[in-house]
Design a protein around this motif. Structure first.
Motif, PDB file in Angstrom:
ATOM      1  N   LEU A 167       8.046   1.146  -3.793  1.00 40.28           N
ATOM      2  CA  LEU A 167       8.543   2.525  -3.854  1.00 40.28           C
ATOM      3  C   LEU A 167      10.044   2.624  -3.596  1.00 40.28           C
ATOM      4  O   LEU A 167      10.611   3.710  -3.640  1.00 40.28           O
ATOM      5  N   SER A 168      10.703   1.489  -3.356  1.00 35.27           N
ATOM      6  CA  SER A 168      12.090   1.486  -2.894  1.00 35.27           C
ATOM      7  C   SER A 168      13.036   2.233  -3.816  1.00 35.27           C
ATOM      8  O   SER A 168      13.929   2.952  -3.359  1.00 35.27           O
ATOM      9  N   ASN A 169      12.875   2.068  -5.124  1.00 30.48           N
ATOM     10  CA  ASN A 169      13.773   2.710  -6.083  1.00 30.48           C
ATOM     11  C   ASN A 169      13.180   3.966  -6.703  1.00 30.48           C
ATOM     12  O   ASN A 169      13.568   4.362  -7.803  1.00 30.48           O
ATOM     13  N   SER A 170      12.233   4.587  -5.999  1.00 31.13           N
ATOM     14  CA  SER A 170      11.578   5.815  -6.477  1.00 31.13           C
ATOM     15  C   SER A 170      11.093   5.667  -7.914  1.00 31.13           C
ATOM     16  O   SER A 170      11.474   6.435  -8.798  1.00 31.13           O
ATOM     17  N   PRO A 171      10.245   4.666  -8.184  1.00 28.91           N
ATOM     18  CA  PRO A 171       9.811   4.413  -9.559  1.00 28.91           C
ATOM     19  C   PRO A 171       8.966   5.545 -10.102  1.00 28.91           C
ATOM     20  O   PRO A 171       8.287   6.258  -9.349  1.00 28.91           O
ATOM     21  N   GLN A 172       8.997   5.689 -11.423  1.00 31.16           N
ATOM     22  CA  GLN A 172       8.166   6.699 -12.068  1.00 31.16           C
ATOM     23  C   GLN A 172       6.707   6.272 -12.101  1.00 31.16           C
ATOM     24  O   GLN A 172       5.816   7.119 -12.137  1.00 31.16           O
ATOM     25  N   VAL A 173       6.460   4.971 -12.109  1.00 34.88           N
ATOM     26  CA  VAL A 173       5.099   4.442 -12.207  1.00 34.88           C
ATOM     27  C   VAL A 173       4.920   3.339 -11.168  1.00 34.88           C
ATOM     28  O   VAL A 173       5.786   2.471 -11.019  1.00 34.88           O
ATOM     29  N   VAL A 174       3.796   3.372 -10.440  1.00 42.12           N
ATOM     30  CA  VAL A 174       3.415   2.294  -9.535  1.00 42.12           C
ATOM     31  C   VAL A 174       2.178   1.613 -10.102  1.00 42.12           C
ATOM     32  O   VAL A 174       1.172   2.270 -10.393  1.00 42.12           O
ATOM     33  N   LEU A 175       2.251   0.286 -10.266  1.00 36.52           N
ATOM     34  CA  LEU A 175       1.144  -0.514 -10.784  1.00 36.52           C
ATOM     35  C   LEU A 175       0.687  -1.462  -9.686  1.00 36.52           C
ATOM     36  O   LEU A 175       1.491  -2.224  -9.153  1.00 36.52           O
ATOM     37  N   ALA A 176      -0.600  -1.430  -9.358  1.00 42.42           N
ATOM     38  CA  ALA A 176      -1.131  -2.253  -8.273  1.00 42.42           C
ATOM     39  C   ALA A 176      -2.299  -3.090  -8.779  1.00 42.42           C
ATOM     40  O   ALA A 176      -3.244  -2.551  -9.365  1.00 42.42           O
ATOM     41  N   ASP A 177      -2.237  -4.402  -8.539  1.00 42.64           N
ATOM     42  CA  ASP A 177      -3.259  -5.339  -9.022  1.00 42.64           C
ATOM     43  C   ASP A 177      -4.109  -5.830  -7.848  1.00 42.64           C
ATOM     44  O   ASP A 177      -3.638  -6.588  -7.007  1.00 42.64           O
ATOM     45  N   GLU A 178      -5.362  -5.348  -7.788  1.00 48.98           N
ATOM     46  CA  GLU A 178      -6.315  -5.733  -6.740  1.00 48.98           C
ATOM     47  C   GLU A 178      -5.685  -5.650  -5.345  1.00 48.98           C
ATOM     48  O   GLU A 178      -5.695  -6.628  -4.582  1.00 48.98           O
ATOM     49  N   PRO A 179      -5.144  -4.496  -4.972  1.00 45.20           N
ATOM     50  CA  PRO A 179      -4.390  -4.420  -3.712  1.00 45.20           C
ATOM     51  C   PRO A 179      -5.230  -4.604  -2.460  1.00 45.20           C
ATOM     52  O   PRO A 179      -4.680  -4.862  -1.392  1.00 45.20           O
ATOM     53  N   THR A 180      -6.555  -4.460  -2.564  1.00 44.48           N
ATOM     54  CA  THR A 180      -7.402  -4.653  -1.383  1.00 44.48           C
ATOM     55  C   THR A 180      -8.229  -5.934  -1.482  1.00 44.48           C
ATOM     56  O   THR A 180      -9.084  -6.193  -0.633  1.00 44.48           O
ATOM     57  N   GLY A 181      -7.960  -6.759  -2.491  1.00 43.23           N
ATOM     58  CA  GLY A 181      -8.804  -7.915  -2.756  1.00 43.23           C
ATOM     59  C   GLY A 181      -8.843  -8.945  -1.649  1.00 43.23           C
ATOM     60  O   GLY A 181      -9.865  -9.601  -1.450  1.00 43.23           O
ATOM     61  N   ASN A 182      -7.745  -9.115  -0.900  1.00 40.38           N
ATOM     62  CA  ASN A 182      -7.689 -10.130   0.154  1.00 40.38           C
ATOM     63  C   ASN A 182      -7.747  -9.544   1.551  1.00 40.38           C
ATOM     64  O   ASN A 182      -7.468 -10.238   2.529  1.00 40.38           O
ATOM     65  N   LEU A 183      -8.105  -8.258   1.666  1.00 41.94           N
ATOM     66  CA  LEU A 183      -8.017  -7.576   2.948  1.00 41.94           C
ATOM     67  C   LEU A 183      -9.386  -7.341   3.570  1.00 41.94           C
ATOM     68  O   LEU A 183     -10.387  -7.181   2.863  1.00 41.94           O
ATOM     69  N   ASP A 184      -9.404  -7.280   4.895  1.00 43.84           N
ATOM     70  CA  ASP A 184     -10.645  -6.924   5.569  1.00 43.84           C
ATOM     71  C   ASP A 184     -10.858  -5.414   5.482  1.00 43.84           C
ATOM     72  O   ASP A 184     -10.022  -4.676   4.934  1.00 43.84           O
ATOM     73  N   SER A 185     -11.974  -4.944   6.015  1.00 44.26           N
ATOM     74  CA  SER A 185     -12.340  -3.530   5.852  1.00 44.26           C
ATOM     75  C   SER A 185     -11.318  -2.582   6.465  1.00 44.26           C
ATOM     76  O   SER A 185     -10.950  -1.560   5.874  1.00 44.26           O
ATOM     77  N   THR A 186     -10.821  -2.931   7.646  1.00 47.72           N
ATOM     78  CA  THR A 186      -9.846  -2.063   8.318  1.00 47.72           C
ATOM     79  C   THR A 186      -8.550  -1.987   7.529  1.00 47.72           C
ATOM     80  O   THR A 186      -7.999  -0.893   7.306  1.00 47.72           O
ATOM     81  N   ALA A 187      -8.050  -3.138   7.082  1.00 42.69           N
ATOM     82  CA  ALA A 187      -6.811  -3.162   6.303  1.00 42.69           C
ATOM     83  C   ALA A 187      -6.997  -2.452   4.969  1.00 42.69           C
ATOM     84  O   ALA A 187      -6.089  -1.755   4.491  1.00 42.69           O
ATOM     85  N   SER A 188      -8.172  -2.609   4.354  1.00 42.12           N
ATOM     86  CA  SER A 188      -8.443  -1.936   3.085  1.00 42.12           C
ATOM     87  C   SER A 188      -8.393  -0.426   3.252  1.00 42.12           C
ATOM     88  O   SER A 188      -7.848   0.294   2.401  1.00 42.12           O
ATOM     89  N   LEU A 189      -8.920   0.072   4.364  1.00 41.69           N
ATOM     90  CA  LEU A 189      -8.888   1.508   4.611  1.00 41.69           C
ATOM     91  C   LEU A 189      -7.460   2.006   4.771  1.00 41.69           C
ATOM     92  O   LEU A 189      -7.121   3.105   4.313  1.00 41.69           O
TER      93      LEU A 189
END
Length: 230
Positions: free
Chosen positions: A158-180
């Protein structure tokens, strides 16, 4: 306004009997401010599609527009500028620089775009506060949990205030607490009107999206607007 537009977008690998249609003649319009979740089994083409939308892969065929610019014919240098200025990318493996603190990781994109060091630092501190990490700015990635590192990666996107954010499996390696933690942040981005496209296996992400697309064999199998969306 349409933030992302694809027409006949295709990505093929191999030849003859070994030909794989990773993305098969996809048409897509994502209005500005929409939150879209792309779901489907492993190997269905959803990550390939996201990498095409982010200009990280070249399509075999088709046309693609991002932020009003046709990108399938752009040079590599122009694509790099487009990603820097208009696209925020969040990867499953974070891709943080291990030798930099959280605030330094976040401010790096702004510095590369020519923002003054003072303004870049101010923006980075604000974004870390926004993702709930105001007290972790001086910590190295190795000193952060998986959920915290993912939130740093999102702040960097988000640093440069992008018009579009694309996220690839952002919770894939996280535990339940981090995913939340990540899910709450995506819900905040959705509420603020950020254009967000998330590739995921996590059905909980669909619960905070405006729209869900299911993919099978490189093509769209279903495209649904969720009840109660903006």
């Amino acid at each position: 306004m349409i933030a992302l537009r694809a027409r006949g977008l295709t990505k093929r690998y191999g030849w003859n009997d070994s030909l794989v249609r990773a993305v098969d003649e996809v048409d897509l319009d994502v209005p500005a401010g929409q939150s879209l979740a792309i779901m489907g089994p492993s190997g269905c083409g959803k990550s390939t599609l996201l990498h095409l939308l982010g200009g990280l892969l070249r399509p075999t065929e088709g046309e693609l527009w991002v932020a009003g610019r046709r990108i399938d014919r752009m040079s590599e240098r122009a694509l790099a500028r487009l990603r820097r200025d208009h696209i925020g990318l969040v990867f499953q493996s974070f891709h943080l620089m291990d030798e930099l603190t959280a605030v330094e990781n976040v401010e790096m994109a702004a510095l590369l775009a020519g923002t003054s060091p003072r303004a870049a630092r101010r923006r980075a501190v604000h974004l870390l506060d926004r993702v709930g990490l105001a007290d972790r700015g001086n910590h190295l990635p190795s000193e952060l949990s998986g959920g915290q590192r993912q939130r740093v990666a999102i702040a960097r996107a988000l640093s440069n205030s992008p018009q579009v954010v694309l996220a690839d499996e952002p919770t894939g390696n996280l535990d339940s607490t981090a995913s939340l933690d990540v899910l709450r942040l995506f819900d905040e981005l959705r509420a603020s009107g950020q254009t967000l496209v998330v590739v995921t296996h996590d059905a909980r992400i669909a619960a905070v999206a405006d729209r869900v697309i299911s993919m099978r064999d490189g093509a769209f199998a279903d495209d649904s607007m969720l009840a109660g969306t903006r």
